[in-house]
Design an enzyme around this catalytic site. Structure first.
Site, mmCIF file in Angstrom:
data_model
loop_
_atom_site.group_PDB
_atom_site.id
_atom_site.type_symbol
_atom_site.label_atom_id
_atom_site.label_comp_id
_atom_site.label_asym_id
_atom_site.label_seq_id
_atom_site.Cartn_x
_atom_site.Cartn_y
_atom_site.Cartn_z
ATOM 1 N N HIS A 126 6.879 33.996 29.836
ATOM 2 C CA HIS A 126 6.557 32.818 30.651
ATOM 3 C C HIS A 126 5.997 31.675 29.792
ATOM 4 O O HIS A 126 5.032 31.011 30.174
ATOM 5 C CB HIS A 126 5.552 33.228 31.737
ATOM 6 C CG HIS A 126 5.547 32.345 32.947
ATOM 7 N ND1 HIS A 126 5.067 31.063 32.942
ATOM 8 C CD2 HIS A 126 5.975 32.568 34.204
ATOM 9 C CE1 HIS A 126 5.181 30.548 34.158
ATOM 10 N NE2 HIS A 126 5.737 31.440 34.947
ATOM 11 N N GLU B 10 12.621 31.174 32.074
ATOM 12 C CA GLU B 10 12.333 32.612 32.175
ATOM 13 C C GLU B 10 13.638 33.361 32.399
ATOM 14 O O GLU B 10 14.148 33.397 33.516
ATOM 15 C CB GLU B 10 11.376 32.840 33.338
ATOM 16 C CG GLU B 10 10.088 32.045 33.246
ATOM 17 C CD GLU B 10 9.445 31.810 34.615
ATOM 18 O OE1 GLU B 10 9.101 32.786 35.292
ATOM 19 O OE2 GLU B 10 9.297 30.640 35.009
HETATM 20 C C1 GLA Z 1 7.004 31.179 38.004
HETATM 21 C C2 GLA Z 1 7.231 30.902 39.419
HETATM 22 C C3 GLA Z 1 6.548 29.650 39.794
HETATM 23 C C4 GLA Z 1 5.090 29.722 39.485
HETATM 24 C C5 GLA Z 1 4.918 30.004 38.040
HETATM 25 C C6 GLA Z 1 3.473 30.142 37.713
HETATM 26 O O1 GLA Z 1 7.725 30.343 37.213
HETATM 27 O O2 GLA Z 1 8.597 30.834 39.753
HETATM 28 O O3 GLA Z 1 6.712 29.396 41.152
HETATM 29 O O4 GLA Z 1 4.513 30.751 40.223
HETATM 30 O O5 GLA Z 1 5.610 31.177 37.715
HETATM 31 O O6 GLA Z 1 2.743 29.092 38.229
#
Ligand code: GLA
Length: 362
Positions: A191, A327
């Protein structure tokens, strides 16, 4: 700061090094370490907490190093402010609808850690874990983490391994291998919030994006895929020809509104489990170009919509859209969508993925 281990290796005329540095202590007293691997064009710092990508330095068009991932200067700021910055997310990244799914007609119930509605990012298990450094050399570091059966309601004991590697031609590679002792669902991702202009350089709205995705998975108001696989053609989700990230980000479009910008899964064209190009992204100020390839079927493009000004590296505020996450993943909520590529794995058919982040300035 004390250097615990330093290994030098001479390769051609470059000096390559791996270092392990104490990074701080968790509230429960566990120590966190930071590992660095570097070569002449890329330098990567990984924390044992969350097997986190903490720093990624690459050269810009003028040969000046820029750190292209957002984050924090120390552990206490990270613990206070992190919104999954750089962490490994598992055992099931993104959302599972209503925090439940069925596997072989048995229902499993998960924590609904997102507003009491959805299970988000596996209830933060992997991102909050201290991973073991299993081995390292001057080109790669391997971390492991064991997740016991029924942790957060997920079945099967799970042995997880993440290998971070760098190559002399500017690649940063993430390999995941997760071996369960029984059938289960698995979905891991990293992430990191990228800003290819470097930290402290404003929003990413002027980054140029080309994405190899003709389809995406629309979401409902809780950001759960509706189950449809929709064409991006003629929508704000088309990056096939290439455009600025910000071009359509605030458009009058229900999907854009549901995500508060981009926070959607895209389906990589012609997914077949081999390494395929997902996107080519360029920082407008640095001319740093990032090409992302993955063996996975999709990626979440998250445009940092919920960043809200926490203090990050160099005391620079992590404001809305100052970074984007890319991601690579199985589609969110796959356990409840039989039409999506399956994220069910077994001891004989464990979870494996590779994502390659290639940096250049050409
Ligand atoms: C991911 C989710 C988002 C958010 C981020 C963290 O990317 O898809 O909606 O929750 O993580 O803020």
């Amino acid at each position: 700061m004390e250097l615990k281990i330093v290994i030098f290796a001479i390769k051609d005329v470059e000096i390559l090094a791996v270092t392990k540095t104490p990074y701080g202590f968790m509230p429960d007293g566990k120590e966190v370490f930071s590992f660095n691997i570097k070569n002449s064009i890329i330098s990567v710092d990984i924390l044992t907490l969350g097997a986190t990508l903490d720093k990624l330095l690459v050269k810009d068009i003028n040969g000046v190093y820029r750190d292209v991932v957002l984050g924090f200067d120390d552990l206490s700021s990270r613990l206070q402010f992190s919104d999954y910055h750089g962490v490994t997310v598992g055992r099931y990244c993104n959302r599972i609808k209503d925090g439940r799914f069925k596997l072989n007609s048995k229902e499993y119930t998960l924590p609904k850690n997102e507003n009491g509605i959805t299970c988000l990012h596996g209830n933060d298990e992997y991102s909050n874990a201290i991973w073991e450094c299993e081995s390292y050399d001057d080109k790669s570091i391997t971390f492991t983490y064991f997740s016991p059966d029924m942790t957060n309601g997920f079945p099967a004991n799970l042995n997880n391994r993440v290998i971070y590697s760098i190559t002399d031609d500017g690649n940063f590679i993430i390999d995941f291998l997760c071996i369960p002792d029984a059938e289960t669902v698995i979905n891991l991702t990293n992430h990191a919030y990228f800003n290819l202009n470097g930290i402290a350089s404003g929003t990413v709205l002027n980054h140029d994006f080309i994405m190899n995705a003709a389809y995406f998975t629309p979401i409902d108001q809780n950001s759960i895929p509706t189950g449809k696989i929709a064409s991006v053609k003629g929508t704000p989700f088309s990056f096939i020809e290439g455009k600025k990230l910000g071009e359509d980000i605030d458009g009058d479009d229900i999907q854009i509104k549901n995500g508060s910008g981009y926070d959607h899964n895209f389906c990589i064209n012609d997914y077949d489990g081999t390494l395929r190009t997902a996107a080519v992204i360029k920082g407008d100020k640095s001319c740093i170009k990032l090409t992302i390839k993955t063996t996975l079927p999709g990626f979440q493009l998250y445009s940092g919509n919920f960043l809200s000004g926490a203090i990050g590296k160099s005391n620079y505020p992590l404001d809305k859209r100052t970074g984007f996450c890319f991601e690579t993943q199985f589609y969110p909520n796959s356990p409840n969508n039989p039409c999506f590529p399956s994220s069910v794995f077994t001891p004989e058919n464990p979870y494996k993925s590779t994502t390659v982040f290639s940096f250049s300035t050409n």
